[in-house]
Scaffold this motif. Structure first.
Motif, PDB file in Angstrom:
ATOM      1  N   ALA A 100      -0.895  21.828   3.720  1.00  0.00           N
ATOM      2  CA  ALA A 100      -2.103  21.103   3.808  1.00  0.00           C
ATOM      3  C   ALA A 100      -1.864  19.907   3.724  1.00  0.00           C
ATOM      4  CB  ALA A 100      -2.804  21.837   2.695  1.00  0.00           C
ATOM      5  N   MET A 101      -0.678  19.304   2.843  1.00  0.00           N
ATOM      6  CA  MET A 101      -0.987  17.633   2.230  1.00  0.00           C
ATOM      7  C   MET A 101      -0.427  16.675   2.941  1.00  0.00           C
ATOM      8  SD  MET A 101       0.589  18.315  -2.027  1.00  0.00           S
ATOM      9  CE  MET A 101      -0.072  16.776  -2.453  1.00  0.00           C
ATOM     10  N   THR A 102       0.497  18.219   3.865  1.00  0.00           N
ATOM     11  CA  THR A 102       1.589  17.207   5.497  1.00  0.00           C
ATOM     12  C   THR A 102      -0.228  16.443   6.080  1.00  0.00           C
ATOM     13  OG1 THR A 102       2.822  18.309   4.935  1.00  0.00           O
ATOM     14  CG2 THR A 102       3.205  16.802   7.362  1.00  0.00           C
ATOM     15  N   ASP A 103      -0.462  17.231   6.015  1.00  0.00           N
ATOM     16  CA  ASP A 103      -2.206  17.465   7.355  1.00  0.00           C
ATOM     17  C   ASP A 103      -3.085  16.197   6.699  1.00  0.00           C
ATOM     18  OD1 ASP A 103      -0.628  18.654   8.847  1.00  0.00           O
ATOM     19  OD2 ASP A 103      -2.903  20.691   8.191  1.00  0.00           O
ATOM     20  N   LEU A 104      -3.144  16.419   5.722  1.00  0.00           N
ATOM     21  CA  LEU A 104      -3.986  15.203   4.845  1.00  0.00           C
ATOM     22  C   LEU A 104      -3.307  13.248   5.178  1.00  0.00           C
ATOM     23  CD1 LEU A 104      -5.245  17.127   1.965  1.00  0.00           C
ATOM     24  CD2 LEU A 104      -6.460  16.352   3.714  1.00  0.00           C
ATOM     25  N   GLY A 105      -2.026  13.435   5.671  1.00  0.00           N
ATOM     26  CA  GLY A 105      -1.665  12.765   5.803  1.00  0.00           C
ATOM     27  C   GLY A 105      -0.480  12.089   4.630  1.00  0.00           C
ATOM     28  N   GLU A 147      -3.805  12.597  -4.639  1.00  0.00           N
ATOM     29  CA  GLU A 147      -4.718  12.423  -4.405  1.00  0.00           C
ATOM     30  C   GLU A 147      -6.194  10.879  -4.182  1.00  0.00           C
ATOM     31  OE1 GLU A 147      -8.621  15.714  -4.492  1.00  0.00           O
ATOM     32  OE2 GLU A 147     -10.211  14.213  -4.620  1.00  0.00           O
ATOM     33  N   ALA A 148      -5.656  10.910  -5.474  1.00  0.00           N
ATOM     34  CA  ALA A 148      -6.290   9.618  -5.793  1.00  0.00           C
ATOM     35  C   ALA A 148      -5.787   8.045  -5.008  1.00  0.00           C
ATOM     36  CB  ALA A 148      -5.785   9.847  -7.862  1.00  0.00           C
ATOM     37  N   LEU A 149      -4.918   8.317  -4.967  1.00  0.00           N
ATOM     38  CA  LEU A 149      -4.183   7.307  -4.453  1.00  0.00           C
ATOM     39  C   LEU A 149      -4.328   6.964  -2.894  1.00  0.00           C
ATOM     40  CD1 LEU A 149      -0.369   7.676  -6.042  1.00  0.00           C
ATOM     41  CD2 LEU A 149      -1.896   5.174  -6.449  1.00  0.00           C
ATOM     42  N   ILE A 150      -4.139   8.614  -2.775  1.00  0.00           N
ATOM     43  CA  ILE A 150      -5.135   8.617  -0.653  1.00  0.00           C
ATOM     44  C   ILE A 150      -6.936   7.960  -1.333  1.00  0.00           C
ATOM     45  CG2 ILE A 150      -6.340  10.092   0.683  1.00  0.00           C
ATOM     46  CD1 ILE A 150      -3.451  10.663   1.246  1.00  0.00           C
ATOM     47  N   ASN A 151      -7.384   8.503  -1.531  1.00  0.00           N
ATOM     48  CA  ASN A 151      -8.503   7.851  -1.636  1.00  0.00           C
ATOM     49  C   ASN A 151      -8.614   6.316  -1.876  1.00  0.00           C
ATOM     50  OD1 ASN A 151      -9.889  10.547  -1.845  1.00  0.00           O
ATOM     51  ND2 ASN A 151     -10.249  10.380  -3.876  1.00  0.00           N
ATOM     52  N   ARG A 152      -7.460   5.657  -2.849  1.00  0.00           N
ATOM     53  CA  ARG A 152      -7.481   4.634  -3.007  1.00  0.00           C
ATOM     54  C   ARG A 152      -6.489   3.210  -1.896  1.00  0.00           C
ATOM     55  NH1 ARG A 152     -10.037   1.690  -7.078  1.00  0.00           N
ATOM     56  NH2 ARG A 152     -10.530   3.381  -8.529  1.00  0.00           N
ATOM     57  N   GLY A 153      -6.692   4.079  -0.499  1.00  0.00           N
ATOM     58  CA  GLY A 153      -5.969   3.352   0.735  1.00  0.00           C
ATOM     59  C   GLY A 153      -4.921   3.305   0.441  1.00  0.00           C
ATOM     60  N   ARG A 157       0.491  -1.066  -0.081  1.00  0.00           N
ATOM     61  CA  ARG A 157      -0.333   0.183   0.124  1.00  0.00           C
ATOM     62  C   ARG A 157       0.785   1.436  -0.135  1.00  0.00           C
ATOM     63  NH1 ARG A 157      -4.257  -1.642  -1.896  1.00  0.00           N
ATOM     64  NH2 ARG A 157      -5.677   0.271  -0.974  1.00  0.00           N
ATOM     65  N   ARG A 158       2.321   1.623  -0.453  1.00  0.00           N
ATOM     66  CA  ARG A 158       3.171   2.071  -0.041  1.00  0.00           C
ATOM     67  C   ARG A 158       3.292   2.680  -1.579  1.00  0.00           C
ATOM     68  NH1 ARG A 158       7.975  -1.093   2.278  1.00  0.00           N
ATOM     69  NH2 ARG A 158       7.307  -1.224   0.277  1.00  0.00           N
ATOM     70  N   GLU A 170      -0.608   4.737   1.841  1.00  0.00           N
ATOM     71  CA  GLU A 170       0.038   5.613   2.236  1.00  0.00           C
ATOM     72  C   GLU A 170       0.896   6.433   0.738  1.00  0.00           C
ATOM     73  OE1 GLU A 170       2.579   3.333   4.987  1.00  0.00           O
ATOM     74  OE2 GLU A 170       1.331   2.537   5.751  1.00  0.00           O
ATOM     75  N   VAL A 171       0.417   7.561   0.629  1.00  0.00           N
ATOM     76  CA  VAL A 171       1.542   8.476  -0.069  1.00  0.00           C
ATOM     77  C   VAL A 171       2.559   9.225  -0.562  1.00  0.00           C
ATOM     78  CG1 VAL A 171       0.505   9.853  -1.888  1.00  0.00           C
ATOM     79  CG2 VAL A 171      -0.623   8.375  -1.148  1.00  0.00           C
TER      80      VAL A 171
END
Lengths: 466, 466
Positions: free
Chosen positions: A211-216, A178-184, A162-163, A186-187
């Motif tokens: 903001a992207m860091t805050d999104l994980g 974003e697409a990969l975050i949405n797919r679950g 999942r990386r 770790e980006v």
């Protein structure tokens, strides 16, 4: 309407490239000219026509569930309108003196010449694929075509890990994150620039970074990728920089695109500093009365700096096609140029820009002031009021608006259109302070953020004139 | 900056009205002038200063939970900035030749004169209260002031019945319909016009009508209210028209407002056709060097028709105040006029307009074409893409944009800003077709709806020139 062009004698228009610009041109020319007057032949080397490349990240991310939704008009629809569309047929040579193109059937390899009275070059762009060791390994994907998107989806379905590592932090990079975050996944986003979104000034890019860091999302800046190490199975297993390695089960290249102009170059057609075709305002290739070019293979005039720029964007490609089709069909239309507007999002973060960045202004020899403010998308007391940061550049002395950048949440991105129109109209920031923008508590504070930043820019201008 | 005005001698600026325009003027003048140079006295007959009247429907509807959130700046904050604010003090006369105003303490009735060097008239608007039998009965409410809002909330809390009738279907009417729906009421809107939102053309108003009906609101058009019948307890029990009665446990009057200019009229100051004060571009009352006026008590120049209009809107009032304060403080600023932009919503329906309606254009002697299109707020394939209808008016021959109206869902209303800026800049619809607007699938189709309607308007123009 000036209906120039031969009457009676049937002409042939050849279109190279069956995506937005090419098929818009074909469709518009067909609207103006019957098949008895104008034969239209379109060559496309791929399987698809008129698809939305901009939609691929949302298909990969799962927001769009069906690939076919990204196809604006199918080959059948084009053919039903008497456009002779030849898929899987690649043009390999343009013979300008002979007014003909050589095309090759991709599957059979058979070649033949087709003559033209009018030629439309819409060869698009090709993704930048740096010559890194491992770049062609399984698990490394671009996202330029529907075939690319399908290949990436197939890889994601087949991959257990999942990386994901995204190389590049421009529009494609952040949208793929974003697409990969949405797919679950770790980006990790590995970016050679000082901050993500180098189409923004670094101070605004920093807000995107946070903001992207805050999104994980793990954000790595100032990092030059040196190779893509592979495992024993030959698949990519990491993205390596000089210093370190970022483990990856899948790698997405989102480094951007270059104009696909090898054919045009070989034919001796004029290219600009960015390797894009150079056209006049009617989208005619300079010096060639019967050749037009548009979409991702051309350079466009930046109305703010007065220079040619390269911007690959579907909305421009469609406009180019419309203009080309009108002119090739005997009408008259122009594409005056761009102001450089672009919007994007990463999850609920909205990013927008138009006009010049600080470094663009300096490069153009312009002196300027900047103003940056924080405000909200709605009245502060209204539910859902979300913060946004707006930066504005204005020319010293004249006060002319030079550029605007916005980073915020819901309601932030499309506000940039206000600045885009103001740039087109050559407005001053002082003139912008009295703009009559829509106000109601669910839609804006009583001073719209764009008005607030314009007022601040006016104050900066005053204090700059010592 | 031209720092005109007496230096050394302390001047006094008197402000009549402590809401947006008046207190913005006071604050801006204070920014430019120390208390040693300029004394500022502000009279306000109510209990509050600087509140958002536009926010009242959302407070009543429960989106805003606390009245104090609607107060942009408290009396204490103004006083802390050396503004001598006198609440519950009503100015009853302006003595222009004597450069003084007479003010009455609302509670004690005591009156006194205050002289001024500079006067700011910001007396605002008063709600239209038709002289109908029953209009003053308990259960009948206006929504102009915070006191009005509180009274309505008190009534709602005390009322068992759940039937609400809103009289009027302009901005206040439709926003109050939403507020009452949100409070769980059965809502009927009784409207004298052909369709709701008479600030739109009827064909666009019809879309609002349908959408409000779909929201469960009973819409009654072409209905003249004749009286407000009361029950045995003296409370309102219905809204009656010539034909029928609409039972009501509570009635909200949302008929609009008129400029509050009785004082100004009595003082012989110039009023326009709409009974609003007439000013020059620096917001000086015409013919009076040391009197300014702004906000809901003035008429404003419509930049599209070249005529004076009356528009009561907080965003204009704030701009007026800013301009007045700058000029009264010895600086220089102007309010060039409006293009008539307004946005509103009813639940998830968004409504926007700018520029001229068809009847405005006719009245101004303009010939025009119209174009209406349906499109979506996002790329059609992107989740949440919501339909919107956009109508555009363009002048015959010149192709100049005259007006734009939008009815749709999320993302519809603020798109009107594109047209507002284009109107301000005097753009043609042909020029608008090449606007470089923000495009990405989550934010817009590849052709933004505003571009689509502009293209259609261009086609209409062509076919109109026979």
């Amino acid at each position: 309407m000036n209906m120039s062009g031969a009457r009676g004698a049937r002409e042939r228009m050849v279109v190279i490239g069956g995506d937005a610009a090419g098929m818009s041109a074909a469709s518009q020319a067909r609207r103006l000219r019957d098949p008895e007057e104008l034969e239209i032949v379109a060559f496309e080397r791929g399987h698809f026509t008129s698809f939305s490349a901009c939609g691929i990240p949302y298909w990969v991310g799962g927001d769009v569930t069906d690939r076919d939704q990204l196809i604006a008009r199918t080959p059948q629809e084009h053919r039903a309108r008497a456009i002779d569309l030849r898929l899987r047929t690649e043009v390999t040579e343009i013979d300008v003196p002979g007014s003909r193109v050589r095309a090759r059937d991709v599957d059979s390899g058979a070649e033949s010449w087709t003559s033209y009275d009018k030629l439309v070059i819409a060869t698009g762009a090709r993704p930048i694929r740096p010559p890194l060791p491992g770049v062609d390994a399984p698990g490394v994907h671009g996202v330029q075509t529907l075939d690319d998107g399908q290949a990436l989806l197939d890889t994601l379905a087949a991959t257990k890990g999942r990386r994901a590592v995204v190389v590049g932090a421009g529009y494609i990079g952040v949208e793929m994150a974003e697409a990969l975050i949405n797919r679950g996944y770790e980006v990790t986003v590995v970016n050679s620039g000082q901050e993500p979104m180098s189409t923004l000034d670094p101070d605004m890019g920093r807000l995107v970074h946070r903001a992207m860091t805050d999104l994980g999302i793990t954000m790595v800046n100032d990092a030059e990728v040196t190779r893509l190490p592979t495992g024993e199975d030959g698949r990519v297993r990491a993205v390596a920089t000089e210093d370190t390695e970022y483990p990856a089960d899948v790698v997405v290249l989102g480094i951007g695109v270059r104009p696909e102009t090898a054919l045009a170059k070989a034919a001796g057609l004029p290219l600009g500093d960015h390797d894009g075709l150079l056209t006049d305002l009617a989208m005619r290739v300079r010096g060639h009365e019967n050749i037009w070019a548009g979409g991702d293979c051309v350079e466009v005039l930046d109305l703010v700096s007065g220079r040619e720029r390269y911007i690959a964007l579907g909305t421009h490609a469609n406009k180019h096609g419309q203009v080309i089709g009108t002119n090739a069909g005997g009408g008259y239309a122009t594409f005056p140029g761009v102001v450089g507007t672009a919007v994007s999002k990463v999850c609920d973060l909205e990013i927008a820009r138009t006009g010049l960045r600080e470094k663009d202004a300096r490069r153009a020899g312009l002196q300027y002031v900047t103003a940056t403010i924080e405000s909200t998308s709605r009245a502060g007391y209204y539910p859902g009021a979300a913060p946004m940061t707006v930066k504005m550049l204005a020319e010293r002395r004249t006060g002319r608006l030079l550029g605007t950048q916005i980073v915020g949440r819901e309601g932030a991105a499309k506000r940039v259109d206000i600045a885009a129109v103001a740039l087109t109209a050559g407005m001053t920031v002082d003139g912008m302070t009295s703009l009559d923008l829509g106000y109601a508590p669910p839609f804006s504070p009583v001073w719209d953020p764009v008005l607030v930043v314009a007022r601040k820019a006016v104050n900066e201008l005053r204090s700059s004139e010592f």
